[in-house]
Each structure stands twice: as C-alpha cells, then as structure tokens.
Write a protein that holds these residues in place. Sequence first.
Motif, PDB file in Angstrom:
ATOM      1  N   ALA A  32      73.271  49.788  78.829  1.00  0.00           N
ATOM      2  CA  ALA A  32      74.118  50.279  77.791  1.00  0.00           C
ATOM      3  C   ALA A  32      75.037  48.313  77.469  1.00  0.00           C
ATOM      4  CB  ALA A  32      75.367  51.299  78.493  1.00  0.00           C
ATOM      5  N   THR A  33      75.470  48.761  78.565  1.00  0.00           N
ATOM      6  CA  THR A  33      75.530  47.084  78.343  1.00  0.00           C
ATOM      7  C   THR A  33      75.115  45.860  77.774  1.00  0.00           C
ATOM      8  OG1 THR A  33      76.943  46.909  80.171  1.00  0.00           O
ATOM      9  CG2 THR A  33      76.845  44.924  79.217  1.00  0.00           C
ATOM     10  N   MET A  34      74.039  46.600  78.071  1.00  0.00           N
ATOM     11  CA  MET A  34      72.577  44.877  77.494  1.00  0.00           C
ATOM     12  C   MET A  34      72.512  45.439  75.324  1.00  0.00           C
ATOM     13  SD  MET A  34      72.335  42.513  78.825  1.00  0.00           S
ATOM     14  CE  MET A  34      71.207  41.837  78.447  1.00  0.00           C
ATOM     15  N   THR A  37      68.321  38.965  73.774  1.00  0.00           N
ATOM     16  CA  THR A  37      68.656  38.722  74.976  1.00  0.00           C
ATOM     17  C   THR A  37      67.163  37.467  74.957  1.00  0.00           C
ATOM     18  OG1 THR A  37      66.388  40.620  75.528  1.00  0.00           O
ATOM     19  CG2 THR A  37      68.940  40.882  76.269  1.00  0.00           C
ATOM     20  N   ALA A  38      67.234  36.717  75.978  1.00  0.00           N
ATOM     21  CA  ALA A  38      65.914  35.680  75.966  1.00  0.00           C
ATOM     22  C   ALA A  38      65.655  35.983  77.283  1.00  0.00           C
ATOM     23  CB  ALA A  38      66.498  34.400  74.986  1.00  0.00           C
ATOM     24  N   PRO A  39      64.085  36.882  77.460  1.00  0.00           N
ATOM     25  CA  PRO A  39      63.632  36.634  79.334  1.00  0.00           C
ATOM     26  C   PRO A  39      63.051  35.084  79.075  1.00  0.00           C
ATOM     27  CG  PRO A  39      62.386  37.686  77.447  1.00  0.00           C
ATOM     28  CD  PRO A  39      63.575  37.208  76.800  1.00  0.00           C
ATOM     29  N   PRO A  40      63.032  35.436  80.078  1.00  0.00           N
ATOM     30  CA  PRO A  40      62.773  33.362  80.299  1.00  0.00           C
ATOM     31  C   PRO A  40      60.975  33.743  80.162  1.00  0.00           C
ATOM     32  CG  PRO A  40      63.574  34.792  83.170  1.00  0.00           C
ATOM     33  CD  PRO A  40      63.962  35.548  81.401  1.00  0.00           C
ATOM     34  N   PRO A  41      59.940  32.504  80.464  1.00  0.00           N
ATOM     35  CA  PRO A  41      58.811  32.401  79.911  1.00  0.00           C
ATOM     36  C   PRO A  41      58.150  33.713  81.681  1.00  0.00           C
ATOM     37  CG  PRO A  41      59.512  30.532  79.889  1.00  0.00           C
ATOM     38  CD  PRO A  41      60.875  30.937  80.498  1.00  0.00           C
ATOM     39  N   GLY A  42      57.477  34.979  80.442  1.00  0.00           N
ATOM     40  CA  GLY A  42      56.029  35.679  81.283  1.00  0.00           C
ATOM     41  C   GLY A  42      57.763  36.934  81.650  1.00  0.00           C
ATOM     42  N   GLU A  43      58.481  37.023  81.594  1.00  0.00           N
ATOM     43  CA  GLU A  43      59.185  37.896  81.976  1.00  0.00           C
ATOM     44  C   GLU A  43      59.818  38.919  80.995  1.00  0.00           C
ATOM     45  OE1 GLU A  43      61.017  38.525  84.965  1.00  0.00           O
ATOM     46  OE2 GLU A  43      59.424  36.385  85.267  1.00  0.00           O
ATOM     47  N   TRP A  44      59.849  40.265  80.822  1.00  0.00           N
ATOM     48  CA  TRP A  44      60.218  41.272  79.826  1.00  0.00           C
ATOM     49  C   TRP A  44      61.635  41.203  79.635  1.00  0.00           C
ATOM     50  CZ3 TRP A  44      58.283  45.195  83.823  1.00  0.00           C
ATOM     51  CH2 TRP A  44      57.481  45.075  84.297  1.00  0.00           C
ATOM     52  N   ASP A  45      61.532  41.514  78.583  1.00  0.00           N
ATOM     53  CA  ASP A  45      63.438  41.738  77.800  1.00  0.00           C
ATOM     54  C   ASP A  45      64.321  42.707  78.287  1.00  0.00           C
ATOM     55  OD1 ASP A  45      61.873  43.782  75.699  1.00  0.00           O
ATOM     56  OD2 ASP A  45      61.779  41.902  74.598  1.00  0.00           O
ATOM     57  N   ALA A  46      64.969  43.643  77.377  1.00  0.00           N
ATOM     58  CA  ALA A  46      65.095  44.217  77.598  1.00  0.00           C
ATOM     59  C   ALA A  46      64.495  45.755  77.407  1.00  0.00           C
ATOM     60  CB  ALA A  46      66.893  44.701  77.260  1.00  0.00           C
ATOM     61  N   ASP A  47      64.381  45.883  76.460  1.00  0.00           N
ATOM     62  CA  ASP A  47      63.201  46.618  76.293  1.00  0.00           C
ATOM     63  C   ASP A  47      61.918  47.535  76.663  1.00  0.00           C
ATOM     64  OD1 ASP A  47      65.194  47.606  74.464  1.00  0.00           O
ATOM     65  OD2 ASP A  47      64.344  47.114  72.053  1.00  0.00           O
TER      66      ASP A  47
END
Length: 157
Positions: free
Chosen positions: A18-20, A25-35
């Motif tokens: 909920a906070t996010m 969001t900008a995840p590091p390369p190869g990582e997932w975003d919040a959704d």
Amino acid sequence: MDTDALRQAYEALLDAAATMAGQPTAPPPGEWDADEILAHLALVDAATLALGYAIAAGSLASYDNRVSQDCSTLRRTIDRAGGNAGLRDRIRRQGDALCTLAGHVLRPVELDTPVPTLLVSGDTVLVDQPVPMRDIVTGLATDHLPRHTAQLLALAA
C-alpha cells in the motif's frame, strides 16, 4: 496449525504494498517492479491454496513455483487482477483463505503430508524434494513473504 505468523507476514506485506502503490519504481536490472512482485505472490498463494485443497481431497499433489516466475504469466496476472489495487485485494483474500485452510480446515495429518516440491529462484533450485504442507506454509510466513516485503520496500529507496 497456528497461523498468527502467517497473518502478520501478510499484514506487513500488504502495508508495504500500500505504501508503494502509485509510486514509480525502478527495479535494478533483471528484478521485478512492484506489480510483478505482487503478481508473483498472488500466483504463489493460488498454488499453495490449490495444494492444500488437493491434499484435503485426497488427490495426488505436488508443488512447483516455476509458473509464478514466468514474465508473461506475471503480466497476465497483473492485467486480470486489474493492476496494483486488484493484486493487493487478491493477496489479502488469498492470505485470509490460506490462514483459514491451514489453521482450521486441514487436519494435522494433512498438514504433515509430504508433497513433491520444486522451488526455484531464477535459475537456482532451492528445494527439490518432498516437503510437508505445514513446512510450505511456515516457509511463506518466515521467509517468502518477509523477503518480498523487503524487496518492495527496497524499491522505494
């Protein structure tokens, strides 16, 4: 089975989500975003519920988390849930259902039923052996949900 730790892990996760919500969001390369993280969790929850009900039905059951990491499946899950708010609602409802299933429906003998389990993270095999349903639920509470809660919060940094 006492599901207090599982309920607390879901509450912490949903608070972080909920906070996010709505924040870029900008995840590091190869990582997932919040959704994508939330879609992964919704898929894991669905698979865990399906496992529990298969055990309760006396069916042959197995647990494999690979589909919960497939990018096209994550995107489809996000779309079908209606985005971030829908994913959070789905996780809340599935978390409640899982706590009810593990805490009030499954009998101890069912919770202690070992099922063939394959858990992977990326290309790393974490578990490839029979695991009791009870341990799968406990793992969600003590490792999986807290790890993804931290992952969500790290996106804000």
